[in-house]
Write an enzyme that holds these catalytic residues in place. Sequence first.
Site, PDB file in Angstrom:
ATOM      1  N   ASP A 250       0.989  -1.144   0.214  1.00 54.41           N
ATOM      2  CA  ASP A 250      -0.209   0.254  -0.252  1.00 54.41           C
ATOM      3  C   ASP A 250       1.122   1.497   0.029  1.00 54.41           C
ATOM      4  O   ASP A 250       2.099   1.215  -0.093  1.00 54.41           O
ATOM      5  CB  ASP A 250      -0.514  -0.119   1.273  1.00 54.41           C
ATOM      6  CG  ASP A 250      -0.101  -0.365   2.466  1.00 54.41           C
ATOM      7  OD1 ASP A 250       0.910  -0.168   2.855  1.00 54.41           O
ATOM      8  OD2 ASP A 250      -0.920  -0.654   3.519  1.00 54.41           O
TER       9      ASP A 250
ATOM     10  N   LYS B 232      -5.199   1.446   0.420  1.00 58.33           N
ATOM     11  CA  LYS B 232      -6.527   1.797   0.700  1.00 58.33           C
ATOM     12  C   LYS B 232      -6.746   2.778   1.870  1.00 58.33           C
ATOM     13  O   LYS B 232      -7.740   2.752   2.796  1.00 58.33           O
ATOM     14  CB  LYS B 232      -7.467   0.060   1.885  1.00 58.33           C
ATOM     15  CG  LYS B 232      -6.510   0.418   2.792  1.00 58.33           C
ATOM     16  CD  LYS B 232      -7.046  -1.404   3.621  1.00 58.33           C
ATOM     17  CE  LYS B 232      -5.896  -1.745   4.604  1.00 58.33           C
ATOM     18  NZ  LYS B 232      -6.744  -1.779   5.843  1.00 58.33           N
TER      19      LYS B 232
ATOM     20  N   MET C  38      -2.430   7.892  14.197  1.00 58.58           N
ATOM     21  CA  MET C  38      -2.918   8.836  13.703  1.00 58.58           C
ATOM     22  C   MET C  38      -4.045   9.357  14.112  1.00 58.58           C
ATOM     23  O   MET C  38      -5.675   9.485  14.011  1.00 58.58           O
ATOM     24  CB  MET C  38      -3.782   7.466  12.908  1.00 58.58           C
ATOM     25  CG  MET C  38      -3.782   6.881  11.579  1.00 58.58           C
ATOM     26  SD  MET C  38      -2.454   8.133  10.907  1.00 58.58           S
ATOM     27  CE  MET C  38      -1.983   6.474   9.006  1.00 58.58           C
TER      28      MET C  38
END
Lengths: 250, 250
Positions: free
Chosen positions: B35, B57, B170
Amino acid sequence: MTGKLSLIGCGPGAADLLTLRAVQRIAEADLILYDRLVDPEVLGHASPSAELCYVGKQCTDGGRQQADINTLLREALAEGRRVARLKSGDPMIFGRAAEEIAVAVSLDAEIEIVPGVTAALAAAAESAITVTERAELQSFVVTTGRSAEKDKEPDWAELVKPGVCVAFYMSVAQAWRIQTALMARGIPGHLPADWIENVGKPDCRWTRSRLDRLALDAREQGVKNPAILFIRYPLSAAEAEAALPVAERV
Amino acid sequence: MTGKLSLIGCGPGAADLLTLRAVQRIAEADLILYDRLVDPEVLGHASPSAELCYVGKQCTDGGRQQADINTLLREALAEGRRVARLKSGDPMIFGRAAEEIAVAVSLDAEIEIVPGVTAALAAAAESAITVTERAELQSFVVTTGRSAEKDKEPDWAELVKPGVCVAFYMSVAQAWRIQTALMARGIPGHLPADWIENVGKPDCRWTRSRLDRLALDAREQGVKNPAILFIRYPLSAAEAEAALPVAERV
């Protein structure tokens, strides 16, 4: 002409869990300080002209103590040498990094920290135990059974909460106290507890247990340090517990 | 003739934070799923005959969703292929490993998990922030600002305790909510809080803040994900707070 200190995480034992950056820094060093948890194969990356110095300080194996390591480090940096200080796992996790960084800072030496694979994550990989899991385990904790000062031991029951997986380092001797401390606060005895010994080594062993059998299984199976203990408290286990009548809980 | 799944931790971005084992497994794979957080240089270790497949994603970048990744994985393993699934950081830390392991288990495929350097430890190394420290920080927590289900967000104030360093993954969008949730429970506003963005990349940036300025500093400095937020609560800070008259606390 002050030297350079590289604090290098060497992973949990297996030589092929070294990072490419660690290999390079080991090859560049003039002086390599290592202890007994570092795989001998790792030293094979050293330059033929490098000096290798054993500074093991585990238990009573006759190695130097931290104060001696700091002295050695101070002298080498003052002479302008490039020092590779090899740490098992990651330097920042129970690696006494702060003290060695302070020595380098006091001499105005260059410092580089090379992160490594910490033992708990290698243990999780070997056993396929997921330490975070969508909608079940949102936080992952590393803590220790041993503490620097006996009166300031971590409050383990404050760490084991619904949604959390806790990895205990070096906790075999504290198994009974961890078990009773957690169960006394109402943490369910059926929670999975897993011991992973000798992570990253050929004699790695996985002993499955549960919180209410933790100390017994450790004794019966002869679990020894270095070992990682995982205790996982999935959110669904907490919900199932809450749904029980009070008399049937724990 | 079921295949083999290697879930490979690739570290936080820098290609030289790959382990030697990861390099070897990438070289052996027939199919590589990666990714956007994986460094393009990492793909250079692939065999010329390997198929490289982007399954990013992140956000709304048009990549596949997890269900599509699982389907792809199932098909490849059923065909007997050796699949390397590259994960940024370590596969077990917020890597959705459990779901991909379940696919392989359902097919009775061989599974190997290669641990990696998780982003928080690389961030600690870059900034020389010690996440454990003798007699000050005995436990280290990784958690997330995002959760799979909104109603099950981690209770952050349950994690930030004296003696603990917490790394939030995050969490930029939750800065204000983290700040207020912690301060509402009496956690001192002067605790050090540090943002490390783009760990392991050339544009890595370190923004120093404190708990009571967390959201303001993040906005003023334009802090963006991927970022790690460290909040440290040393034992000495808790002791100093406890020694204050009640009216002067926090």
